[in-house]
Design a protein around this motif. Structure first.
Motif, PDB file in Angstrom:
ATOM      1  N   GLY A 118       0.793  -1.230   0.000  1.00  7.48           N
ATOM      2  CA  GLY A 118       0.000   0.000   0.000  1.00  7.48           C
ATOM      3  C   GLY A 118       0.818   1.269   0.000  1.00  7.48           C
ATOM      4  O   GLY A 118       0.263   2.363   0.164  1.00  7.48           O
ATOM      5  N   ASP A 119       2.130   1.160  -0.166  1.00  7.74           N
ATOM      6  CA  ASP A 119       3.008   2.320  -0.086  1.00  7.74           C
ATOM      7  C   ASP A 119       3.122   2.998  -1.449  1.00  7.74           C
ATOM      8  O   ASP A 119       3.630   2.420  -2.411  1.00  7.74           O
ATOM      9  N   TRP A 120       2.687   4.256  -1.514  1.00  8.32           N
ATOM     10  CA  TRP A 120       2.728   5.030  -2.754  1.00  8.32           C
ATOM     11  C   TRP A 120       4.147   5.249  -3.276  1.00  8.32           C
ATOM     12  O   TRP A 120       4.339   5.533  -4.461  1.00  8.32           O
ATOM     13  N   ILE A 121       5.157   5.094  -2.426  1.00 12.27           N
ATOM     14  CA  ILE A 121       6.507   5.409  -2.879  1.00 12.27           C
ATOM     15  C   ILE A 121       7.003   4.416  -3.922  1.00 12.27           C
ATOM     16  O   ILE A 121       7.991   4.676  -4.622  1.00 12.27           O
ATOM     17  N   GLY A 122       6.300   3.296  -4.057  1.00  7.35           N
ATOM     18  CA  GLY A 122       6.640   2.365  -5.127  1.00  7.35           C
ATOM     19  C   GLY A 122       6.429   2.951  -6.506  1.00  7.35           C
ATOM     20  O   GLY A 122       6.967   2.440  -7.495  1.00  7.35           O
ATOM     21  N   ARG A 123       5.679   4.037  -6.581  1.00 10.15           N
ATOM     22  CA  ARG A 123       5.451   4.685  -7.878  1.00 10.15           C
ATOM     23  C   ARG A 123       6.478   5.766  -8.193  1.00 10.15           C
ATOM     24  O   ARG A 123       6.433   6.386  -9.243  1.00 10.15           O
ATOM     25  N   VAL A 124       7.397   6.007  -7.254  1.00 11.07           N
ATOM     26  CA  VAL A 124       8.456   6.989  -7.511  1.00 11.07           C
ATOM     27  C   VAL A 124       9.416   6.424  -8.552  1.00 11.07           C
ATOM     28  O   VAL A 124       9.839   5.273  -8.447  1.00 11.07           O
ATOM     29  N   PRO A 125       9.783   7.195  -9.578  1.00 13.68           N
ATOM     30  CA  PRO A 125      10.779   6.710 -10.544  1.00 13.68           C
ATOM     31  C   PRO A 125      12.122   6.497  -9.857  1.00 13.68           C
ATOM     32  O   PRO A 125      12.702   7.427  -9.301  1.00 13.68           O
ATOM     33  N   HIS A 126      12.616   5.275  -9.852  1.00 19.02           N
ATOM     34  CA  HIS A 126      13.879   4.967  -9.185  1.00 19.02           C
ATOM     35  C   HIS A 126      15.034   5.163 -10.166  1.00 19.02           C
ATOM     36  O   HIS A 126      15.654   4.210 -10.650  1.00 19.02           O
ATOM     37  N   VAL A 127      15.289   6.412 -10.419  1.00 24.13           N
ATOM     38  CA  VAL A 127      16.361   6.811 -11.322  1.00 24.13           C
ATOM     39  C   VAL A 127      17.106   7.977 -10.684  1.00 24.13           C
ATOM     40  O   VAL A 127      16.660   8.548  -9.693  1.00 24.13           O
ATOM     41  N   ARG A 128      18.245   8.300 -11.250  1.00 25.55           N
ATOM     42  CA  ARG A 128      19.026   9.434 -10.758  1.00 25.55           C
ATOM     43  C   ARG A 128      19.610  10.150 -11.966  1.00 25.55           C
ATOM     44  O   ARG A 128      20.285   9.547 -12.793  1.00 25.55           O
ATOM     45  N   LEU A 129      19.334  11.430 -12.056  1.00 27.31           N
ATOM     46  CA  LEU A 129      19.810  12.200 -13.206  1.00 27.31           C
ATOM     47  C   LEU A 129      20.107  13.621 -12.755  1.00 27.31           C
ATOM     48  O   LEU A 129      19.243  14.297 -12.194  1.00 27.31           O
ATOM     49  N   GLY A 130      21.330  14.053 -12.964  1.00 22.52           N
ATOM     50  CA  GLY A 130      21.697  15.420 -12.633  1.00 22.52           C
ATOM     51  C   GLY A 130      21.505  15.765 -11.174  1.00 22.52           C
ATOM     52  O   GLY A 130      21.164  16.900 -10.838  1.00 22.52           O
ATOM     53  N   GLY A 131      21.729  14.803 -10.274  1.00 21.75           N
ATOM     54  CA  GLY A 131      21.571  15.062  -8.845  1.00 21.75           C
ATOM     55  C   GLY A 131      20.147  14.975  -8.353  1.00 21.75           C
ATOM     56  O   GLY A 131      19.884  15.208  -7.174  1.00 21.75           O
ATOM     57  N   VAL A 132      19.197  14.647  -9.231  1.00 23.62           N
ATOM     58  CA  VAL A 132      17.789  14.518  -8.863  1.00 23.62           C
ATOM     59  C   VAL A 132      17.422  13.039  -8.833  1.00 23.62           C
ATOM     60  O   VAL A 132      17.710  12.293  -9.764  1.00 23.62           O
ATOM     61  N   GLY A 133      16.759  12.611  -7.758  1.00 21.19           N
ATOM     62  CA  GLY A 133      16.384  11.211  -7.618  1.00 21.19           C
ATOM     63  C   GLY A 133      17.454  10.422  -6.890  1.00 21.19           C
ATOM     64  O   GLY A 133      18.564  10.911  -6.639  1.00 21.19           O
ATOM     65  N   PHE A 134      17.134   9.145  -6.566  1.00 16.95           N
ATOM     66  CA  PHE A 134      18.018   8.369  -5.696  1.00 16.95           C
ATOM     67  C   PHE A 134      18.378   6.992  -6.237  1.00 16.95           C
ATOM     68  O   PHE A 134      18.857   6.143  -5.495  1.00 16.95           O
ATOM     69  N   GLY A 135      18.165   6.754  -7.516  1.00 15.70           N
ATOM     70  CA  GLY A 135      18.697   5.552  -8.130  1.00 15.70           C
ATOM     71  C   GLY A 135      17.940   4.285  -7.797  1.00 15.70           C
ATOM     72  O   GLY A 135      16.735   4.287  -7.563  1.00 15.70           O
ATOM     73  N   THR A 136      18.693   3.185  -7.736  1.00 11.31           N
ATOM     74  CA  THR A 136      18.129   1.842  -7.659  1.00 11.31           C
ATOM     75  C   THR A 136      17.153   1.671  -6.497  1.00 11.31           C
ATOM     76  O   THR A 136      17.430   2.086  -5.370  1.00 11.31           O
ATOM     77  N   ASP A 137      16.043   1.037  -6.787  1.00 10.59           N
ATOM     78  CA  ASP A 137      15.051   0.708  -5.765  1.00 10.59           C
ATOM     79  C   ASP A 137      15.662  -0.325  -4.814  1.00 10.59           C
ATOM     80  O   ASP A 137      16.094  -1.397  -5.246  1.00 10.59           O
ATOM     81  N   PRO A 138      15.706  -0.057  -3.508  1.00  7.99           N
ATOM     82  CA  PRO A 138      16.321  -1.015  -2.580  1.00  7.99           C
ATOM     83  C   PRO A 138      15.651  -2.383  -2.539  1.00  7.99           C
ATOM     84  O   PRO A 138      16.296  -3.361  -2.124  1.00  7.99           O
ATOM     85  N   VAL A 139      14.370  -2.487  -2.921  1.00  9.95           N
ATOM     86  CA  VAL A 139      13.739  -3.811  -2.928  1.00  9.95           C
ATOM     87  C   VAL A 139      13.961  -4.547  -4.238  1.00  9.95           C
ATOM     88  O   VAL A 139      13.582  -5.713  -4.361  1.00  9.95           O
ATOM     89  N   ASP A 140      14.583  -3.906  -5.206  1.00  7.50           N
ATOM     90  CA  ASP A 140      14.935  -4.549  -6.470  1.00  7.50           C
ATOM     91  C   ASP A 140      16.040  -5.570  -6.202  1.00  7.50           C
ATOM     92  O   ASP A 140      17.037  -5.243  -5.546  1.00  7.50           O
ATOM     93  N   PRO A 141      15.907  -6.802  -6.694  1.00  5.55           N
ATOM     94  CA  PRO A 141      16.981  -7.783  -6.484  1.00  5.55           C
ATOM     95  C   PRO A 141      18.344  -7.283  -6.941  1.00  5.55           C
ATOM     96  O   PRO A 141      19.376  -7.690  -6.380  1.00  5.55           O
ATOM     97  N   ALA A 142      18.369  -6.394  -7.936  1.00  6.30           N
ATOM     98  CA  ALA A 142      19.639  -5.879  -8.432  1.00  6.30           C
ATOM     99  C   ALA A 142      20.379  -5.071  -7.375  1.00  6.30           C
ATOM    100  O   ALA A 142      21.609  -4.931  -7.437  1.00  6.30           O
ATOM    101  N   PHE A 143      19.659  -4.522  -6.394  1.00  9.23           N
ATOM    102  CA  PHE A 143      20.297  -3.744  -5.345  1.00  9.23           C
ATOM    103  C   PHE A 143      21.079  -4.643  -4.389  1.00  9.23           C
ATOM    104  O   PHE A 143      22.102  -4.231  -3.826  1.00  9.23           O
ATOM    105  N   GLY A 144      20.582  -5.859  -4.186  1.00  9.49           N
ATOM    106  CA  GLY A 144      21.321  -6.819  -3.382  1.00  9.49           C
ATOM    107  C   GLY A 144      21.036  -6.804  -1.901  1.00  9.49           C
ATOM    108  O   GLY A 144      21.775  -7.411  -1.119  1.00  9.49           O
ATOM    109  N   ALA A 145      19.969  -6.141  -1.458  1.00  8.37           N
ATOM    110  CA  ALA A 145      19.608  -6.164  -0.042  1.00  8.37           C
ATOM    111  C   ALA A 145      18.827  -7.433   0.278  1.00  8.37           C
ATOM    112  O   ALA A 145      18.235  -8.061  -0.602  1.00  8.37           O
TER     113      ALA A 145
END
Length: 309
Positions: A246-273
């Protein structure tokens, strides 16, 4: 920069902003006068620190009342109610408060909560409720526990440009790292410390250099950390990530461009958590009593080898 690049950057910023500002917004905390906190020696015992912080809250309440801010004064007096233990307090600006639930001097399992945007002295109660809920859940599994609610930085406003960059997080990380190292002076030598980092607080934790005292770091409701993988974080702790359905933050674009945004989604397997179950939690629900997310976070703090009563 080409017109196309500028357009893409503007669209990205707009998408991130639109996602981040949606649900839990609070009015900006007004600049209410408050006295400077009394200096406390690093060597001061816990009880002296608690007494100094409570005196600081009382002084800030009187100043707020005298300056015509009765609402802030009432909130401060409620904070300093019977049994309250504050490791530190500063009523100036947005306000800083570090509150302890449980006995740090005997706890061998300690959780440090790092909040996200719009957490300040005017909204402190909701942060406090989550800390209390976690402490009650921890004590149900193991008696020697403590929770530290660390409002030790100026959180960004949910509706602001600061919530889209890591500037506030970098400044907060420079405070959080030394705090965690210093906390060891007040705990048993074998105490395990877990960092539980919510929303923008996960950006703070993701930039905080931790020592061996921190064994686990849990990121929840996270927009990202600014790192591509968990291995890139400046910590040797086990890194966990969870997000409720139910968390709306899942709809945040998980990208980083020009200092805006924070990159890889931590729950993405690619992040490795290591992922943990968060059930149907909404963005502000992770520490609510009876939730799957609270149970999961408590298990992370306690660890499978936690001694029983």
């Amino acid at each position: 920069m080409s017109t196309g690049s500028r357009l893409r950057r503007t669209l990205l910023a707009g998408l991130v902003a639109a996602a981040v500002v949606l649900p839990v917004s609070a009015a900006a905390s007004p600049r209410i006068p408050a006295p400077a906190p009394e200096a406390v020696s690093d060597a001061a015992p816990l009880e002296s620190r608690y007494a100094a912080a409570l005196a600081g809250i009382a002084g800030a309440a009187r100043t707020a009342e005298d300056s015509g801010h009765a609402g802030r004064a009432a909130k401060l007096r409620a904070m300093a109610g019977p049994g309250a233990r504050f490791f530190g307090f500063d009523g100036r600006g947005q306000g800083r408060a570090v509150e302890v639930f449980g006995d740090l001097g005997t706890a061998d399992r300690i959780a440090v909560l790092v909040p996200g945007s719009d957490t300040n002295l005017d909204t402190y109660q909701r942060f406090r409720e989550g800390a209390r809920s976690l402490q009650q859940r921890l004590r149900a599994g193991h008696p020697r526990t403590a929770v530290v609610a660390w409002l030790g930085y100026d959180t960004p406003g949910t509706v602001s440009t600061t919530v889209l960059t890591a500037d506030r997080a970098d400044r907060a990380a420079a405070e959080l790292g030394p705090f965690l190292a210093g906390l060891r002076r007040f705990t048993p030598a074998d105490a395990r410390i877990s960092l539980l980092c919510h929303s923008y607080g996960s950006v703070v934790c993701g930039r905080t250099r931790t020592g061996p005292e921190v064994t686990d770091m849990a990121l929840y409701g996270s927009p990202g950390t600014g790192a591509a993988t968990a291995r890139d974080l400046p910590t040797g702790a086990r890194v966990w990530a969870g997000r409720g359905s139910g968390d709306w933050i899942g709809r945040v674009p998980h990208v980083r461009l020009g200092g805006v945004g924070f990159g890889t989604d931590p729950v993405d397997p690619a992040f490795g958590a290591r992922t943990f179950a968060a059930g149907s939690a909404g963005h502000s629900d992770y520490l609510k009593p009876g939730t799957e997310s609270l149970d999961s976070l408590a298990r992370i703090v306690l660890g499978p080898e936690a001694p029983r009563a």
